[in-house]
Enzyme design. Structure first.
Site, short mmCIF file in Angstrom:
data_model
loop_
_atom_site.label_atom_id
_atom_site.label_comp_id
_atom_site.label_asym_id
_atom_site.label_seq_id
_atom_site.Cartn_x
_atom_site.Cartn_y
_atom_site.Cartn_z
N GLN A 195 34.97 0.43 -10.33
CA GLN A 195 34.14 0.38 -11.76
C GLN A 195 35.07 0.36 -12.83
OE1 GLN A 195 30.47 1.84 -11.86
NE2 GLN A 195 29.42 0.38 -12.97
N ASP A 214 20.91 -18.80 -17.89
CA ASP A 214 19.63 -17.94 -16.82
C ASP A 214 18.43 -18.16 -17.71
OD1 ASP A 214 18.83 -16.25 -15.04
OD2 ASP A 214 19.05 -14.49 -16.20
N HIS A 223 23.88 -10.66 -18.11
CA HIS A 223 22.76 -10.32 -18.18
C HIS A 223 22.91 -8.78 -18.19
CE1 HIS A 223 18.96 -9.07 -16.65
NE2 HIS A 223 19.24 -8.10 -15.63
N LEU A 225 29.99 -3.04 -17.31
CA LEU A 225 29.52 -2.81 -15.78
C LEU A 225 28.84 -1.37 -15.87
CD1 LEU A 225 32.37 -4.20 -13.77
CD2 LEU A 225 30.26 -5.18 -14.03
#
Length: 580
Positions: free
Chosen positions: A326, A422, A555, A580
């Site tokens: 990450q 979205d 998102h 993230l």
């Protein structure tokens, strides 16, 4: 009320933290309320005026709802009511309608944190909520049989000239193969499956060398911080991540927002690549202060970890491995790359919006665009919208900035722009087409007039479910890559349903794609294939996700900015996956 322990000086504070912003439902009339405050100066014996007369809450509940209040000394819960449609309030009228509720008359909705942490409770709950495809089909057949035998239901349906088909509809679908993926050390998957965690944990496609980083923790967690630094070095080398220096440990005495902010300000910004913060417990105010400083005030990649996450020595290596992957993304690296056999340069764009649940702060609209065909580099942009407003009004400028950045990196504009938006109900499609799509097309025509443009709405909250008929073996979930584009699609839209993710429990939920500007530049097979292969590129999960990766990134960014940062991110980090 069990939190109100006699002699506990923090009893009121604990109860406030437990109940505020929770939703309750009353026992006597089954109406739900969101709790905004606790009135400790009020009890059920407090009098209020109603229709010119005064009465207590005890008397009101007894006479109107036949409910007898047992504890007359408990405080009252306060809920601010929304204005009714027929209310005519002037600009000078600032009166706020509130409801006072007796705690013992209310049921708490949802699950508490303790209940969510209870493995047995969640397992039992999953048995009723995560039904298998076979259980769902059997339940549907039972429901249809009841409707067919109910005379009142049949009479009502006949009035509307409707008829229930005795059974589920059979439709034809097809399955697409997974794309080719490239990892580090020349590891390749010609046809990737929905789970490639083994390959993702072996090596990194684009590793970022670590020169210097800092770890901030409380003195109590200093041993865990040192263990993390050691394990981080161990897992980085096999991934191909060069670590030139171990992390610098900074310990704090207290666990308050200003303590972490002071520690962050004391870091050398010129030489510190990123910072890891180990938090003793989950506190939104501390997390928000850290993220606001690192995202908006003084941009530096940050990774927050709960202390209890590092407490399991048996799982420590796998946990730190995921954290290392990450962090590599937040520094601008990438974990794997998409093998896309297209000569033209494609820019995939994901758009999403996040709203304040209390409807106080403006909504946050985020746009994330890919910068290469491998989908390894991204550009992000955020803007504020109206309060609790889904429709974005500043998309033209956001896409223009994305195209300009694409041109500065690739030295050319994209040949094809595909936008995945979205959210959005079928009833809002016309409005989305006339507002959002028009803005985006104006940006494309201004900066990339020769590029083909495709705009697709991605809907996740849909009632449709698809099952794989296996004959005598019953029904099972569709396999990842399955597409349905006939029989149940909309007559006036170019749309299709796709299952890209794999589930181990329950029934898989399909995703509905609606292309609002179908043209000769985009064929049905191509948009379906591109929608599927981009679901492999979400670096926070070594597998496929429900939507294209750019939508999931948008998102994630919108949620971070709306809930915690509440400020505009710094321009210097727009080309990294810092969210993230």
């Amino acid at each position: 009320m069990a939190l109100l322990i006699k002699g506990d000086p923090k009893g009121k504070q604990k109860f406030n933290e437990f109940v505020v912003n929770k939703i309750v439902i009353t026992k006597y009339n089954h109406v739900s309320y969101r709790i905004d405050d606790v009135a400790w100066d009020m009890t059920p014996m407090t009098e209020f005026e109603r229709k010119g007369q005064t009465c207590t809450f005890v008397d009101y509940l007894k006479h109107h709802h036949n409910y007898v209040v047992k504890d007359t000394t408990q405080p009252m819960l306060i809920s601010k009511l929304k204005p009714r449609k027929n209310d005519r309030l002037t600009q000078s009228d600032t009166t706020q309608r509130v409801a006072a509720l007796v705690p013992e008359c209310c049921h708490m909705t949802g699950l508490t944190e303790d209940q969510r942490a209870n493995f047995k409770v969640m397992t039992d709950l999953a048995g009723s909520t995560r039904l298998t495809p076979q259980q769902r089909v059997e339940g549907l057949h039972r429901f249809i049989d009841r409707l067919m035998k109910c005379e009142a239901a049949q009479e009502l349906l006949s009035q509307w000239s409707l008829e229930i088909v005795p059974g589920i509809i059979h439709v034809e679908g097809r399955k697409m193969d997974g794309p080719g993926l490239s990892f580090g050390d020349r590891v390749n998957l010609p046809k990737a499956g929905p789970d490639f965690s083994r390959e993702a944990g072996l090596s990194v496609y684009d590793p970022i060398a670590i020169k210097r980083y800092a770890v901030i923790s409380t003195q109590r967690d200093s041993d865990k911080a040192k263990r993390f630094i050691e394990m981080y070095q161990q897992v980085s080398k096999p991934l191909g991540i060069k670590m030139m220096q171990l992390g610098t440990l900074v310990t704090l005495r207290c666990f308050l927002p200003h303590d972490f902010n002071n520690a962050l300000r004391g870091l050398d910004k010129n030489s510190t690549q990123f910072v890891v913060i180990i938090m003793p417990m989950q506190r939104d105010d501390v997390y928000a202060a850290i993220k606001k400083f690192c995202v908006s005030d003084c941009p530096i990649p940050s990774q927050c970890i709960l202390s209890k996450t590092l407490g399991n020595e048996k799982r420590l290596r796998s946990i730190v491995l995921k954290i290392a992957l990450q962090i590599n993304c937040k520094l601008g690296g990438s974990l794997w790359a998409l093998q896309m056999p297209l000569k033209e340069q494609v820019m995939f764009v994901g758009i999403d919006a996040a709203h304040d649940p209390l409807k106080k702060d403006p909504s946050t609209v985020c746009l994330v665009a890919s910068l290469n065909n491998e989908c390894t580099k991204y550009y992000s942009k955020a803007a504020s919208g109206r309060v609790h407003q889904e429709m974005a009004e500043s998309l033209r400028g956001m896409l223009e900035d994305a195209i300009k950045y694409f041109q500065s990196v690739r030295h050319r504009v994209p040949d094809r722009i595909i936008v995945f938006r979205d959210g959005g109900s079928v009833g809002a499609m016309e409005h989305i087409e006339k507002t959002e799509m028009e803005q985006l097309m104006q940006a494309q025509q201004q900066l990339a007039p020769d590029a083909s443009f495709t705009f697709a709405v991605v809907a996740k909250r849909i009632p449709q479910r698809f099952f794989l008929d296996q004959g005598r073996k019953g029904f099972d979930n569709l396999q990842p890559g399955s597409v349905v584009d006939n029989t149940v699609t909309r007559r006036h839209y170019f749309d299709f349903y796709m299952v890209s993710q794999q589930v181990r429990q329950g029934t898989v939920n399909p995703t509905h794609f609606i292309v609002l500007n179908p043209n000769d530049a985009i064929k049905t097979d191509l948009i379906q294939k591109l929608a599927y292969v981009t679901s492999f590129m979400y670096f926070n999960w070594s597998g496929t996700v429900r939507v294209p990766a750019m939508v999931q990134y948008a998102h994630k960014l919108a949620d971070l900015l709306s809930r915690h940062v509440k400020a505009k991110p710094h321009e210097t980090i727009c080309n990294t996956l810092y969210y993230l």
